[in-house]
Motif scaffolding. Structure first.
Motif, short mmCIF file in Angstrom:
data_model
loop_
_atom_site.label_atom_id
_atom_site.label_comp_id
_atom_site.label_asym_id
_atom_site.label_seq_id
_atom_site.Cartn_x
_atom_site.Cartn_y
_atom_site.Cartn_z
N THR A 123 0.82 -1.21 0.00
CA THR A 123 0.00 0.00 0.00
C THR A 123 0.86 1.26 0.00
N VAL A 124 1.26 1.73 1.18
CA VAL A 124 1.88 3.05 1.23
C VAL A 124 3.17 3.14 0.44
N GLN A 125 3.94 2.02 0.38
CA GLN A 125 5.18 2.09 -0.39
C GLN A 125 4.89 2.06 -1.88
N LYS A 126 3.90 1.22 -2.25
CA LYS A 126 3.55 1.14 -3.67
C LYS A 126 2.99 2.47 -4.15
N TRP A 127 2.22 3.14 -3.27
CA TRP A 127 1.62 4.41 -3.65
C TRP A 127 2.61 5.57 -3.55
N GLY A 128 3.83 5.27 -3.11
CA GLY A 128 4.83 6.32 -3.03
C GLY A 128 4.63 7.30 -1.89
N MET A 129 3.89 6.87 -0.83
CA MET A 129 3.68 7.77 0.30
C MET A 129 4.79 7.64 1.32
#
Lengths: 293, 306
Positions: free
Chosen positions: A285-291
């Motif tokens: 999630t957050v890493q894939k979304w670049g957050m």
């Protein structure tokens, strides 16, 4: 004007004496085998682990240590293996995890309900922030005596304190996350005509997912600690339960290898939840979304 | 090709009805007193608190509730007052806090040594990461039974468990903070010829202060929870063996002990009073101390905005 000009120091010219030819050094060289092996992270850490185990084993064997107070590593490992085979350990793990999952899910659902209420109205937001300010600093375990009074000795009391330890941590972190969602994203949501629950789930939750995940992680850490602590207290108050109770009971009976075996199990569960479950959720999630990097 | 050409829809011209006089409301208006008051955050939160208290009082008075199961707010208030004034609740608070402070100071010291070692050598760094990875997921309270075997029933066992709850989160966060210090800042330090301890104190610590503070906060939260739990287990242990309390006797126990003991004696209002005391200590430490440190350091330095 000319008076103020400073004299510049001019370095005299000089000529370097003849340079000698450089002696031939390795400009490029393959690392030796040991260097290459010791550059592998896993190898180094595994060696340290082995070293620690060896120190433990040698200390308890050679040192004049009472085995009842501090068992050898091999005894603990054998007991762990035996309890795994006999199913005793898995049974205890299951009892603990069952309560944990029950409490965790109930806590997260309650937190979500509070949060939806808080997002929709100002009074809800005030209510939530007052409640979290009150209950977040209160260790959930201190409610255990009351829970035992209200629900008796048993699973409901454990679930009650677990809910308590999850609910406020998740609510606090998610609420701050929601507050920090940028106005642009909010306006996009309103532009699409989103209101109420779809607004929360389609705009606020993805935008604040990094804080939500932090909240879930903190909540898990508190819940796991609270549950083990609660089972220890239960043991003292002669109930029955999972891993915490096993640690307490075996400690009381001076079956210390069992205590260490149970501690291993607690560590393994912690590692699995933190590094397998949460880590994977983070990556997808957050890493894939670049957050988060 | 021309078959697929899109025919634009041409809207027919039309003329609207005559627009009536617009009703212009207040363009600018002072908020009423009521609105202004309800815009004050503190007032709203305080009224939420009062409503909760009133609901509690009404529920426990009107509802058919056993006083022993759920005391009224007023009974709890009275109990808190009498515990503070006559029964030396402050002593119990101090007993808990002194243990906590001792454990915290020693724990942070040990964590600092581990981290310094971890910064200096690769072996130290490996040792630190392996140890924290293993021991951070282990709830400190799980070590209490072993600590009771090794150190007996007493403050030493509690301090041992507290140490364990503090060292790993502080070491983990500080170490990862140090790892995240940018290469530029490191090079500035090396440029000034800083090495060893001065390098850590002048470059790494200020640069990694947000993570260090996070570690200290998590450490405090875990330690506080562990302490209360440990005192509860002690209470259970003593009730179990129905032995004398020894060093913990009389008024010597901490807050967790007070909660456990009063529950055993069915003094439920006093249990609630103990819970209030726990909440107050938590709020004071969290908002009074950590908030202040944050304001004076990372917020002033512009490292954290919110």
């Amino acid at each position: 004007m000319t008076d103020t000009t400073t004299d510049i120091y001019i370095r005299p010219e000089f000529e370097v004496s003849k340079l000698e030819t450089a002696t031939n050094v390795d400009v490029e060289r393959r690392l030796s085998l040991i260097e290459r092996i010791s550059n592998i992270n896993a190898v180094r850490k595994f060696t340290i682990l082995l070293g620690l185990v060896a120190i433990w084993e040698i200390y308890t064997r050679i040192g004049d240590v009472e085995p009842l107070l501090f068992p050898t590593f091999s005894d603990s490992a054998v007991v762990l293996w035996e309890t795994l085979l006999s199913g005793l350990m898995l049974e205890k793990v299951w009892v603990s995890l069952y309560v944990l999952v029950l409490g965790y899910i109930a806590g997260v659902v309650l937190a979500a309900a509070f949060l939806v209420f808080a997002v929709m109205s100002r009074i809800g937001s005030d209510f939530l922030s007052t409640m979290t300010a009150m209950f977040q600093p209160l260790p959930a375990i201190s409610l255990l005596p009351l829970a035992m009074l209200w629900f008796g000795l048993g699973v409901p009391s454990l679930v009650f304190v677990t809910i308590h330890s999850v609910l406020w941590a998740v609510a606090l972190s998610t609420h701050t996350g929601f507050m920090q969602v940028s106005e642009t994203l909010r306006m996009v949501g309103r532009n699409y005509g989103l209101r109420g629950i779809p607004y929360v789930f389609m705009i606020l939750v993805p935008a604040a997912f990094a804080s939500i995940l932090t909240g879930l992680k903190v909540g898990w850490a508190f819940a796991w600690r609270t549950l083990i602590g609660a089972e220890l207290v239960f043991g003292a108050a002669s109930g029955e339960g999972g891993l915490g109770w096993m640690i307490y009971e075996k400690g009381d009976n001076l079956d210390t290898p069992y205590v260490f075996a149970a501690l291993f199990a607690v560590i393994v569960i912690g590692l699995i939840v933190e590094n397998l479950i949460f880590r994977n959720v983070e990556i997808s999630t957050v890493q894939k979304w670049g957050m988060q990097r | 090709m021309s078959d697929h050409a899109v025919q634009p829809y041409l809207r027919e011209e039309f003329e609207g009805d005559e627009i009536g006089e617009a009703v212009v409301g207040d363009v600018e208006r002072r908020l009423s007193v009521w609105e202004r008051i309800s815009n004050i955050d503190a007032v709203r939160k305080f009224s939420v608190l009062i409503t909760l208290v009133v609901a509690w009082e009404l529920y426990s008075r009107i509802g058919d509730i056993n006083e022993l199961m759920f005391p009224t707010f007023s009974a709890t208030g009275t109990a808190l007052y009498s515990a503070l004034v006559y029964e030396g609740l402050m002593t119990n608070v101090w007993n808990s806090l002194s243990l906590l402070l001792m454990g915290y100071a020693i724990g942070v010291g040990i964590a600092a040594v581990l981290v310094v070692f971890g910064v200096w050598t690769r072996f130290g760094s490996d040792l630190l990461t392996t140890l924290t990875a293993m021991l951070n997921p282990l709830p400190a309270i799980a070590l209490l039974p072993m600590a009771m075997l090794w150190f007996g029933l007493g403050p030493a066992a509690i301090v041992f468990t507290l140490l364990h709850s503090i060292i790993w989160p502080v070491a983990l966060n500080t170490h990862s903070g140090f790892m995240g210090v940018s290469e530029t800042q490191r090079m500035v330090g090396r440029n000034y010829g800083l090495r060893g301890l001065p390098y850590i104190y002048k470059i790494l610590i200020p640069a990694a202060f947000p993570s260090i503070l996070t570690g200290l906060r998590i450490g405090w939260a875990f330690a506080w929870r562990t302490l209360i739990a440990a005192e509860l287990v002690f209470g259970g242990q003593v009730a179990d063996t129905s032995g004398q309390l020894g060093a913990e006797g009389g008024n010597a126990g901490g807050l967790g002990w007070i909660i456990f003991q009063n529950q055993m004696e069915n003094q439920t209002p006093y249990v609630f009073a103990g819970l209030f005391a726990v909440i107050l200590v938590g709020i004071i430490l969290e908002n009074g101390i950590f908030r202040n440190i944050e304001d004076r350091t990372i917020r002033r330095w512009g490292m954290q905005v919110a």
